[in-house]
Write a protein that holds these residues in place. Structure first.
Motif, PDB file in Angstrom:
ATOM      1  N   ASP A 170       0.821  -1.208   0.000  1.00  0.00           N
ATOM      2  CA  ASP A 170       0.000   0.000   0.000  1.00  0.00           C
ATOM      3  C   ASP A 170       0.855   1.258   0.000  1.00  0.00           C
ATOM      4  N   ALA A 171       0.257   2.353  -0.437  1.00  0.00           N
ATOM      5  CA  ALA A 171       0.913   3.651  -0.357  1.00  0.00           C
ATOM      6  C   ALA A 171       1.289   3.933   1.093  1.00  0.00           C
ATOM      7  N   GLY A 172       2.527   4.357   1.304  1.00  0.00           N
ATOM      8  CA  GLY A 172       3.004   4.648   2.650  1.00  0.00           C
ATOM      9  C   GLY A 172       3.594   3.460   3.373  1.00  0.00           C
ATOM     10  N   ALA A 173       3.514   2.257   2.796  1.00  0.00           N
ATOM     11  CA  ALA A 173       4.050   1.061   3.454  1.00  0.00           C
ATOM     12  C   ALA A 173       5.560   1.195   3.621  1.00  0.00           C
ATOM     13  N   PRO A 174       6.101   0.886   4.821  1.00  0.00           N
ATOM     14  CA  PRO A 174       7.548   0.999   5.043  1.00  0.00           C
ATOM     15  C   PRO A 174       8.309  -0.061   4.249  1.00  0.00           C
ATOM     16  N   LEU A 175       9.487   0.308   3.788  1.00  0.00           N
ATOM     17  CA  LEU A 175      10.331  -0.607   3.025  1.00  0.00           C
ATOM     18  C   LEU A 175      11.689  -0.693   3.717  1.00  0.00           C
ATOM     19  N   VAL A 176      11.744  -1.524   4.737  1.00  0.00           N
ATOM     20  CA  VAL A 176      12.961  -1.692   5.527  1.00  0.00           C
ATOM     21  C   VAL A 176      13.858  -2.705   4.816  1.00  0.00           C
ATOM     22  N   GLU A 177      15.094  -2.324   4.552  1.00  0.00           N
ATOM     23  CA  GLU A 177      16.008  -3.173   3.784  1.00  0.00           C
ATOM     24  C   GLU A 177      16.093  -4.591   4.350  1.00  0.00           C
ATOM     25  N   LEU A 178      16.311  -4.702   5.649  1.00  0.00           N
ATOM     26  CA  LEU A 178      16.486  -6.012   6.257  1.00  0.00           C
ATOM     27  C   LEU A 178      15.227  -6.852   6.141  1.00  0.00           C
ATOM     28  N   THR A 179      14.062  -6.233   6.352  1.00  0.00           N
ATOM     29  CA  THR A 179      12.799  -6.955   6.276  1.00  0.00           C
ATOM     30  C   THR A 179      12.535  -7.462   4.865  1.00  0.00           C
ATOM     31  N   LEU A 233       8.495   5.723  -7.468  1.00  0.00           N
ATOM     32  CA  LEU A 233       7.573   4.782  -6.839  1.00  0.00           C
ATOM     33  C   LEU A 233       7.773   4.667  -5.336  1.00  0.00           C
ATOM     34  N   VAL A 234       8.949   5.021  -4.842  1.00  0.00           N
ATOM     35  CA  VAL A 234       9.191   5.031  -3.398  1.00  0.00           C
ATOM     36  C   VAL A 234       9.771   6.391  -3.026  1.00  0.00           C
ATOM     37  N   GLU A 235       9.726   6.690  -1.731  1.00  0.00           N
ATOM     38  CA  GLU A 235      10.221   7.984  -1.251  1.00  0.00           C
ATOM     39  C   GLU A 235      10.818   7.800   0.140  1.00  0.00           C
ATOM     40  N   ARG A 236      11.564   8.789   0.563  1.00  0.00           N
ATOM     41  CA  ARG A 236      12.170   8.757   1.897  1.00  0.00           C
ATOM     42  C   ARG A 236      11.220   9.425   2.890  1.00  0.00           C
ATOM     43  N   GLY A 237      10.876   8.690   3.942  1.00  0.00           N
ATOM     44  CA  GLY A 237      10.021   9.232   4.987  1.00  0.00           C
ATOM     45  C   GLY A 237      10.827   9.492   6.242  1.00  0.00           C
ATOM     46  N   ASP A 238      10.140   9.775   7.339  1.00  0.00           N
ATOM     47  CA  ASP A 238      10.819  10.065   8.604  1.00  0.00           C
ATOM     48  C   ASP A 238      11.563   8.844   9.132  1.00  0.00           C
ATOM     49  N   ARG A 239      11.083   7.654   8.773  1.00  0.00           N
ATOM     50  CA  ARG A 239      11.691   6.422   9.303  1.00  0.00           C
ATOM     51  C   ARG A 239      12.269   5.551   8.201  1.00  0.00           C
TER      52      ARG A 239
END
Length: 226
Positions: A33-42, A66-72
């Protein structure tokens, strides 16, 4: 470079491409979904790979919009009506410019490609949204190519990548499929006649309608029950 080093390099490139394709596919089809976190390790653990190809894939997807940098950290790019307006503001102008250029510069082979794409679109069933969107894009890409301006083609391709995060196609709106086919015929006729002004205006009107429908779809999705 030794054969073993070359083989290793090819394997790395293939792995990077695979991770990129999988992530992009999950974003485009709505699995992420839009806003879903994309953690490298996960992501790496889920795909059974190291973090390096995931990091490179995320970098490429950020370039694609398609992806962006968020606060986390990295996340799937969020959607908004403001973004829709921004995308279409640029796309309407570029599509019109591409159509005018196609009218001025097309070759006979370009016309064959455009007509073939339009014929394929005419034959596409109107109950298959993915096929409809693909057929429509093929017509537009044939027109872009006929303008013989690589920069415009590159920019329009990038803008289209942004729209892949809005999965519903405007072509499914009531009456839009037939209307779009008719608008394409008008546009193609102008290109064939080398009437750049008419081609410019036809493309601009065609994309302006798509913008309004895209905004309506976005609003409907916000108000529809889960």
């Amino acid at each position: 470079m030794s054969l073993s080093a070359m083989s290793l390099s090819e394997e790395v490139v293939a792995l990077l491409s695979e991770v990129y394709d999988r992530l992009r596919g999950e974003i485009v089809d709505g699995s992420l979904d839009a806003g879903a976190p994309l953690v490298e390790l996960t992501v790496a653990e889920r795909y059974g790979t190291s973090r390096t190809p995931v990091r490179e894939a995320l970098r490429r997807l950020e370039q694609d919009g398609l992806v962006e940098r968020g606060d986390r950290g990295m996340r799937v790019r969020t959607r908004s009506p403001e973004e829709i307006l921004e995308i279409y503001e640029a796309r309407i102008s570029l599509e019109a410019t591409a159509a005018a250029a196609a009218a001025q510069r097309h070759t006979e082979f370009d016309l064959i490609r455009i007509r073939h794409a339009q014929t394929a679109m005419e034959a596409t069933p109107d109950d298959d949204p993915r096929a409809m969107a693909a057929a429509n894009r093929a017509v537009h890409e044939a027109i872009w190519s006929a303008g013989h301006n690589g920069t415009i083609v590159d920019l329009l391709t990038r803008l289209n990548n942004h729209l892949t995060r809005y999965p519903a196609t405007t072509l499914k709106a009531h009456g839009r499929w037939g209307e779009a086919l008719s608008e394409h015929r008008t546009l193609i006729a102008a290109i064939e006649a080398r009437d750049s002004e008419r081609a410019h205006d036809a493309a601009r009107g065609h994309m302006a309608k798509a913008r309004e429908l895209r905004l309506q779809i976005y609003q409907d999705d916000l108000t529809s029950p889960p």
